[in-house]
Design a protein around this motif. Structure first.
Motif, PDB file in Angstrom:
ATOM      1  N   ALA A  99       0.823  -1.208   0.000  1.00  0.00           N
ATOM      2  CA  ALA A  99       0.000   0.000   0.000  1.00  0.00           C
ATOM      3  C   ALA A  99       0.860   1.262   0.000  1.00  0.00           C
ATOM      4  CB  ALA A  99      -0.933   0.003   1.201  1.00  0.00           C
ATOM      5  N   LEU A 100       2.055   1.177   0.580  1.00  0.00           N
ATOM      6  CA  LEU A 100       2.973   2.322   0.619  1.00  0.00           C
ATOM      7  C   LEU A 100       3.817   2.447  -0.644  1.00  0.00           C
ATOM      8  CD1 LEU A 100       4.125   2.068   4.344  1.00  0.00           C
ATOM      9  CD2 LEU A 100       2.715   3.883   3.335  1.00  0.00           C
ATOM     10  N   GLY A 101       3.672   1.495  -1.564  1.00  0.00           N
ATOM     11  CA  GLY A 101       4.385   1.579  -2.834  1.00  0.00           C
ATOM     12  C   GLY A 101       5.789   1.022  -2.820  1.00  0.00           C
ATOM     13  N   VAL A 102       6.138   0.216  -1.800  1.00  0.00           N
ATOM     14  CA  VAL A 102       7.452  -0.431  -1.766  1.00  0.00           C
ATOM     15  C   VAL A 102       7.486  -1.511  -2.840  1.00  0.00           C
ATOM     16  CG1 VAL A 102       9.041  -1.794  -0.335  1.00  0.00           C
ATOM     17  CG2 VAL A 102       7.725   0.096   0.678  1.00  0.00           C
ATOM     18  N   ASP A 103       8.624  -1.676  -3.512  1.00  0.00           N
ATOM     19  CA  ASP A 103       8.674  -2.624  -4.624  1.00  0.00           C
ATOM     20  C   ASP A 103       8.674  -4.067  -4.134  1.00  0.00           C
ATOM     21  OD1 ASP A 103      11.482  -3.893  -4.717  1.00  0.00           O
ATOM     22  OD2 ASP A 103      11.977  -1.775  -4.619  1.00  0.00           O
ATOM     23  N   ASP A 104       8.261  -4.968  -5.025  1.00  0.00           N
ATOM     24  CA  ASP A 104       8.049  -6.366  -4.671  1.00  0.00           C
ATOM     25  C   ASP A 104       9.315  -7.037  -4.154  1.00  0.00           C
ATOM     26  OD1 ASP A 104       5.444  -6.061  -5.445  1.00  0.00           O
ATOM     27  OD2 ASP A 104       5.674  -7.058  -7.391  1.00  0.00           O
ATOM     28  N   ALA A 105      10.456  -6.722  -4.751  1.00  0.00           N
ATOM     29  CA  ALA A 105      11.701  -7.379  -4.342  1.00  0.00           C
ATOM     30  C   ALA A 105      12.047  -7.025  -2.900  1.00  0.00           C
ATOM     31  CB  ALA A 105      12.842  -6.983  -5.281  1.00  0.00           C
ATOM     32  N   ALA A 106      11.880  -5.765  -2.511  1.00  0.00           N
ATOM     33  CA  ALA A 106      12.176  -5.355  -1.142  1.00  0.00           C
ATOM     34  C   ALA A 106      11.187  -5.977  -0.157  1.00  0.00           C
ATOM     35  CB  ALA A 106      12.136  -3.831  -1.038  1.00  0.00           C
ATOM     36  N   ILE A 107       9.930  -6.089  -0.565  1.00  0.00           N
ATOM     37  CA  ILE A 107       8.923  -6.716   0.297  1.00  0.00           C
ATOM     38  C   ILE A 107       9.249  -8.182   0.509  1.00  0.00           C
ATOM     39  CG2 ILE A 107       6.499  -7.416   0.391  1.00  0.00           C
ATOM     40  CD1 ILE A 107       5.841  -4.778  -1.056  1.00  0.00           C
ATOM     41  N   ARG A 108       9.623  -8.858  -0.562  1.00  0.00           N
ATOM     42  CA  ARG A 108       9.959 -10.286  -0.462  1.00  0.00           C
ATOM     43  C   ARG A 108      11.199 -10.486   0.404  1.00  0.00           C
ATOM     44  NH1 ARG A 108       8.396 -14.800  -3.697  1.00  0.00           N
ATOM     45  NH2 ARG A 108       7.055 -13.337  -4.804  1.00  0.00           N
ATOM     46  N   ALA A 109      12.175  -9.618   0.262  1.00  0.00           N
ATOM     47  CA  ALA A 109      13.394  -9.738   1.065  1.00  0.00           C
ATOM     48  C   ALA A 109      13.092  -9.571   2.542  1.00  0.00           C
ATOM     49  CB  ALA A 109      14.426  -8.711   0.608  1.00  0.00           C
ATOM     50  N   ASP A 110      12.232  -8.614   2.887  1.00  0.00           N
ATOM     51  CA  ASP A 110      11.864  -8.443   4.296  1.00  0.00           C
ATOM     52  C   ASP A 110      11.120  -9.668   4.806  1.00  0.00           C
ATOM     53  OD1 ASP A 110      11.332  -6.632   6.771  1.00  0.00           O
ATOM     54  OD2 ASP A 110       9.386  -7.478   6.231  1.00  0.00           O
ATOM     55  N   TYR A 111      10.206 -10.192   4.015  1.00  0.00           N
ATOM     56  CA  TYR A 111       9.451 -11.377   4.414  1.00  0.00           C
ATOM     57  C   TYR A 111      10.389 -12.541   4.729  1.00  0.00           C
ATOM     58  CZ  TYR A 111       6.602 -15.578   3.822  1.00  0.00           C
ATOM     59  OH  TYR A 111       6.020 -16.817   3.990  1.00  0.00           O
ATOM     60  N   LEU A 112      11.320 -12.820   3.824  1.00  0.00           N
ATOM     61  CA  LEU A 112      12.228 -13.963   3.989  1.00  0.00           C
ATOM     62  C   LEU A 112      13.239 -13.752   5.109  1.00  0.00           C
ATOM     63  CD1 LEU A 112      12.842 -14.814   0.236  1.00  0.00           C
ATOM     64  CD2 LEU A 112      11.481 -16.129   1.882  1.00  0.00           C
ATOM     65  N   ARG A 113      13.433 -12.517   5.519  1.00  0.00           N
ATOM     66  CA  ARG A 113      14.394 -12.237   6.579  1.00  0.00           C
ATOM     67  C   ARG A 113      13.991 -12.872   7.908  1.00  0.00           C
ATOM     68  NH1 ARG A 113      16.396  -6.345   8.542  1.00  0.00           N
ATOM     69  NH2 ARG A 113      18.422  -6.979   9.333  1.00  0.00           N
ATOM     70  N   SER A 114      12.715 -13.220   8.048  1.00  0.00           N
ATOM     71  CA  SER A 114      12.269 -13.888   9.271  1.00  0.00           C
ATOM     72  C   SER A 114      13.004 -15.211   9.494  1.00  0.00           C
ATOM     73  CB  SER A 114      10.759 -14.134   9.227  1.00  0.00           C
ATOM     74  OG  SER A 114      10.052 -12.925   9.397  1.00  0.00           O
ATOM     75  N   ASN A 115      13.424 -15.883   8.415  1.00  0.00           N
ATOM     76  CA  ASN A 115      14.168 -17.137   8.593  1.00  0.00           C
ATOM     77  C   ASN A 115      15.503 -16.892   9.279  1.00  0.00           C
ATOM     78  OD1 ASN A 115      12.260 -18.877   7.524  1.00  0.00           O
ATOM     79  ND2 ASN A 115      13.041 -18.677   5.436  1.00  0.00           N
ATOM     80  N   GLN A 116      16.162 -15.808   8.908  1.00  0.00           N
ATOM     81  CA  GLN A 116      17.452 -15.467   9.525  1.00  0.00           C
ATOM     82  C   GLN A 116      17.263 -15.004  10.963  1.00  0.00           C
ATOM     83  OE1 GLN A 116      19.259 -12.042   7.694  1.00  0.00           O
ATOM     84  NE2 GLN A 116      20.640 -11.730   9.417  1.00  0.00           N
ATOM     85  N   LEU A 117      16.363 -14.051  11.165  1.00  0.00           N
ATOM     86  CA  LEU A 117      16.190 -13.470  12.493  1.00  0.00           C
ATOM     87  C   LEU A 117      15.571 -14.461  13.476  1.00  0.00           C
ATOM     88  CD1 LEU A 117      14.935  -9.895  11.533  1.00  0.00           C
ATOM     89  CD2 LEU A 117      17.223 -10.547  12.322  1.00  0.00           C
ATOM     90  N   GLY A 118      14.750 -15.365  12.980  1.00  0.00           N
ATOM     91  CA  GLY A 118      14.091 -16.322  13.859  1.00  0.00           C
ATOM     92  C   GLY A 118      14.795 -17.654  13.981  1.00  0.00           C
ATOM     93  N   ALA A 119      16.020 -17.767  13.460  1.00  0.00           N
ATOM     94  CA  ALA A 119      16.706 -19.064  13.436  1.00  0.00           C
ATOM     95  C   ALA A 119      16.922 -19.622  14.838  1.00  0.00           C
ATOM     96  CB  ALA A 119      18.045 -18.944  12.697  1.00  0.00           C
TER      97      ALA A 119
END
Length: 265
Positions: free
Chosen positions: A174-194
């Motif tokens: 909704a804020l207009g962030v591009d798809d690649a940056a959104i996907r990268a943030d989403y997948l970052r949960s694997n690293q931070l939650g390891a």
């Protein structure tokens, strides 16, 4: 005030969404949108961080059964806490995934077990898009974020990866962030939650020595296939993400304009 990921030690899957580039090249304002796992294990230093951020509103996406078994929230001051349960406890896939995490015999869920846990997780993500409790909860969360009286806003579920992850996708899109940056943030949960993920698996192995880790790990991770399942459901049902925001979540243009006006620098 921009902070790196994992800003709360007791909630390792936490991060400030500020700094990402949104519509018109304007950055998401730092310190305004904080995504997190449940705040029950925050230490004194973490509470200090929340105080420094000045969190005004906390959106909790957990249902009552999750809250009842979790440690009490530790928050700074007296922020407004809004419970928006994104759950449907009688949904067969939710029941199946609960059984997986509890280490139960999955014989009663033969059809779902044959499809596998990743398929069940993908189904949950499709439910995020079409389920009535999900649409109501996510829609209201965006409306809260669009109101400056609720900023800075922290939002979370239990692990901060699936419901919190999809709400993050909604807000950033909704804020207009591009798809690649959104996907990268989403997948970052694997690293931070390891660390949390491995601790859960160790505890489960102690309780259930015959634990099938291949069945459990997909519930504890985020995967691109889950996100893609949600995106495909958006396209199938609403035609586009704009259509989902409008018709699925009931967000009008005034709300979306306010969201961008208050959250983009």
């Amino acid at each position: 005030m921009s902070r790196p990921g994992g800003i709360l030690v007791g909630a390792p899957n936490s991060r400030d969404l500020g700094g990402l580039t949104g519509a018109g090249g304007r950055p998401v304002r730092s310190g305004m949108l904080i995504r997190s796992d449940a705040p029950g294990r925050l230490g004194d230093a973490d509470v200090g961080v929340l105080a420094e951020l000045g969190v005004t509103c906390v959106v909790d996406l957990r249902d009552a059964s999750e809250i009842s078994v979790a440690a009490p929230d530790r928050l700074a001051g007296q922020p407004r806490v809004v419970h928006l349960p994104v759950s449907e406890r009688e949904h067969p896939v939710f029941i199946y995934l609960s059984a997986v995490l509890a280490g139960h015999d999955l014989g009663a869920y033969a059809a779902l077990a044959r499809e596998g846990t990743p398929a069940a997780m993908a189904e949950i993500y499709r439910w995020f898009v079409t389920g009535a409790p999900a649409r109501a909860g996510f829609g209201r969360a965006v409306r809260l974020a669009a109101d400056p009286a609720n900023l800075p806003l922290l939002f979370h579920c239990s692990a901060g990866k699936d419901r919190t992850g999809w709400l993050t996708v909604i807000l950033l899109t909704a804020l207009g962030v591009d798809d690649a940056a959104i996907r990268a943030d989403y997948l970052r949960s694997n690293q931070l939650g390891a660390g949390t993920r491995e601790a859960i698996l160790r505890a489960m192995r102690r309780r259930h020595p015959e634990l099938d880790e291949d069945a459990v790990r997909p519930v504890l991770e985020v995967r691109e296939e889950y996100l893609d399942a949600a995106y495909a459901e958006v396209a199938r049902v609403y035609g586009s993400f704009d259509g989902y925001l409008r018709d699925g979540l009931g967000l009008d243009e005034a709300t979306l304009t306010a969201l961008r006006g208050h959250l983009l620098g």
